[in-house]
Write a protein that holds these residues in place. Structure first.
Motif: not given
Length: 297
Positions: A64, A74, A76, A84, A115, A124
């Motif tokens: 994150w 955010l 992930a 990423l 992504f 996400l």
DNA sequence: GGAATAACCTGGATGC
DNA sequence: TGCATCCAGGTTATTC
């Protein structure tokens, strides 16, 4: 298949480029990449656009990026095949690209965080940050005791200084499940997937179906020691790549696949005793083990 | 609460 | 060559 070492390589690669940057625009190309953000792409964009990234953190397989104000981040999860990638702002679309974040960094200028995800198990989200109950840093890469709500139920990983080893041992010794199933339970210890579960159990000479409650405290502490050795070695070698499914932020593969002793080596001699490595069915997937070194109790 | 299982998904490998 | 099937596996929801 990103497990702890692979996600940590991604986190460490992202950090210098994204910490201190501001999100200038977001392209959502595939809504399926937002399954962890149930309010949809418009809400995702609204919550992210214009925000500054303050850190790059990780617990287990979750990553994150805390946002300015420390109220949200955010988040992930790479799932099975998520990547990423750091790219130039006008770089052509990656194969399986799902979301592109355009960022502006005070030192590095404009960049794109891409992504991409072939199997779309990853996603996400913008998620609220909660206080970590134990008061320790939420994960690697952050000093703040904050963790996204979607990560709050996940245990700390074995490399986390605040990992509750004694609590893990007690929990395992209450369970009738096989120890491999327990290692894969992210609420007890996070970051371990099929590859590193097989490797750690091979190193500790424990059969994957051995019941948790039948293992001694000493055996479990030795297993945790082997888990840490395997994870640290994989991390040092850039993670495990069998194909282009796992790459770092620059699209490069890791080298730990060359160091595997059990996983994916069906029929090849055990590096310890020479017996062929066996593959057995396990939860709709496979376990790899040495039938001599890892005898079932 | 613990335990087990199905579902989600895509593309490479394999078999016919 | 083309088609069908299998396999990879992290997380979550569901069921018992």
């Amino acid at each position: 298949m990103p497990e702890l070492p692979e996600v940590e390589v991604v986190r460490a690669g992202l950090a210098p480029a994204v910490v201190g940057a501001r999100v200038s625009a977001i392209d959502v190309l595939d809504e399926r990449a937002l399954t962890r953000h149930p309010r949809g792409s418009a809400d995702f964009v609204a919550r992210l656009e214009g925000r500054a990234i303050t850190a790059a953190a990780r617990r287990g397989k979750f990553l994150w990026l805390p946002l300015d104000g420390d109220a949200d981040a955010l988040v992930a999860h790479l799932g099975m095949s998520g990547q990423l990638l750091l790219r130039s702002p006008d770089a052509p679309a990656e194969r399986h690209e799902r979301i592109r974040l355009h960022i502006e960094h005070p030192q590095h200028g404009r960049l794109a965080v891409v992504f991409a995800d072939q199997r779309t198990f990853g996603s996400l989200a913008v998620d609220v940050l909660l206080s970590a109950p134990d008061g320790a840093a939420g994960g690697r890469g952050t000093a703040k005791a904050l963790v996204p709500s979607q990560v709050a139920h996940i245990a700390r990983d074995a490399l986390d200084p605040a990992f509750d080893e004694a609590g893990f041992v007690v929990a395992v010794r209450r369970r009738a499940s096989g120890i491999k199933r327990i290692l894969l339970d992210q609420t007890l210890v996070s970051g371990i997937g099929n590859i590193y579960a097989d490797e750690s159990l091979w190193a500790a000479r424990i059969h994957p179906e051995t019941e948790g409650r039948s293992l001694s405290t000493r055996a479990l502490r030795r297993l945790l020691h082997e888990v840490r050795l395997v994870l640290e070695k994989a991390l040092a070698e850039g993670g495990t790549s069998f194909d282009a499914q796992y790459v770092n932020v620059n699209g490069q593969t890791g080298y730990f696949a060359h160091s595997l002793n059990a996983y994916g080596r069906t029929g090849q001699p055990c590096p310890r005793c020479g017996e062929p490595i066996a593959r057995v069915a396990f939860m709709n997937r496979s376990s790899h083990l040495c039938p001599v070194c890892q005898r079932r109790r």
